[in-house]
Design a protein around this motif. Structure first.
Motif, PDB file in Angstrom:
ATOM      1  N   MET A  76      40.715  36.925  49.716  1.00 22.70           N
ATOM      2  CA  MET A  76      39.544  37.786  49.508  1.00 22.70           C
ATOM      3  C   MET A  76      38.658  37.232  48.396  1.00 22.70           C
ATOM      4  N   ILE A  77      39.272  36.725  47.343  1.00 17.07           N
ATOM      5  CA  ILE A  77      38.493  36.146  46.241  1.00 17.07           C
ATOM      6  C   ILE A  77      37.712  34.931  46.741  1.00 17.07           C
ATOM      7  N   LEU A  78      38.389  34.047  47.461  1.00 16.70           N
ATOM      8  CA  LEU A  78      37.687  32.877  48.003  1.00 16.70           C
ATOM      9  C   LEU A  78      36.537  33.291  48.905  1.00 16.70           C
ATOM     10  N   ASP A  79      36.774  34.318  49.717  1.00 12.73           N
ATOM     11  CA  ASP A  79      35.733  34.809  50.620  1.00 12.73           C
ATOM     12  C   ASP A  79      34.538  35.346  49.832  1.00 12.73           C
ATOM     13  N   LYS A  80      34.806  36.132  48.803  1.00 12.09           N
ATOM     14  CA  LYS A  80      33.718  36.697  47.996  1.00 12.09           C
ATOM     15  C   LYS A  80      32.913  35.616  47.287  1.00 12.09           C
ATOM     16  N   LEU A  81      33.599  34.521  46.942  1.00 11.32           N
ATOM     17  CA  LEU A  81      32.910  33.415  46.287  1.00 11.32           C
ATOM     18  C   LEU A  81      32.221  32.498  47.289  1.00 11.32           C
ATOM     19  N   GLY A  82      32.474  32.737  48.564  1.00  9.51           N
ATOM     20  CA  GLY A  82      31.881  31.898  49.602  1.00  9.51           C
ATOM     21  C   GLY A  82      32.502  30.513  49.663  1.00  9.51           C
ATOM     22  N   LEU A  83      33.744  30.408  49.228  1.00 13.88           N
ATOM     23  CA  LEU A  83      34.435  29.124  49.224  1.00 13.88           C
ATOM     24  C   LEU A  83      35.403  29.077  50.396  1.00 13.88           C
ATOM     25  N   THR A  84      34.945  28.473  51.486  1.00 16.05           N
ATOM     26  CA  THR A  84      35.770  28.333  52.680  1.00 16.05           C
ATOM     27  C   THR A  84      35.779  26.877  53.093  1.00 16.05           C
ATOM     28  N   THR A  85      36.684  26.525  53.985  1.00 14.39           N
ATOM     29  CA  THR A  85      36.773  25.126  54.409  1.00 14.39           C
ATOM     30  C   THR A  85      35.534  24.672  55.164  1.00 14.39           C
TER      31      THR A  85
END
Length: 97
Positions: A76-85
């Protein structure tokens, strides 16, 4: 941690609130490693003595449920930061690998 911060910098999103989320993410990462170590040591279930001390019982290892929750929160944190593969921005050094 540095790679996450680098990704934010490239997106021009390296502001304090997002950097704080990365700190939270790294804390969860440390917890995740400890939970995995506990599961490896004790398994998904383990034997314990009952409260009365008279019987041996099998208990589910709470670390299994906690690991799922921690992984979910990290994602969820990665998603909120917009950090995806699919949005990863390579460093110039990454091309040399």
């Amino acid at each position: 941690m540095n790679s996450l911060i680098s990704q934010l910098k490239k997106k021009e999103a390296d502001i304090s609130v997002f950097l704080d989320l990365i700190d939270d993410y790294m804390s969860l990462y440390d917890i995740k490693k400890k939970l995995k170590a506990d599961i490896k040591k004790r398994g998904v279930a383990y034997e314990s003595t009952s409260a009365s001390g008279k019987a041996t019982i099998t208990k589910q290892n709470q670390s299994v449920k906690d690991l799922v929750a921690v992984n979910k929160q990290m994602l969820m944190i990665l998603d909120k930061l917009g950090l995806t593969t699919d949005k990863t921005i390579k460093d110039d050094d990454d091309d040399k690998l």
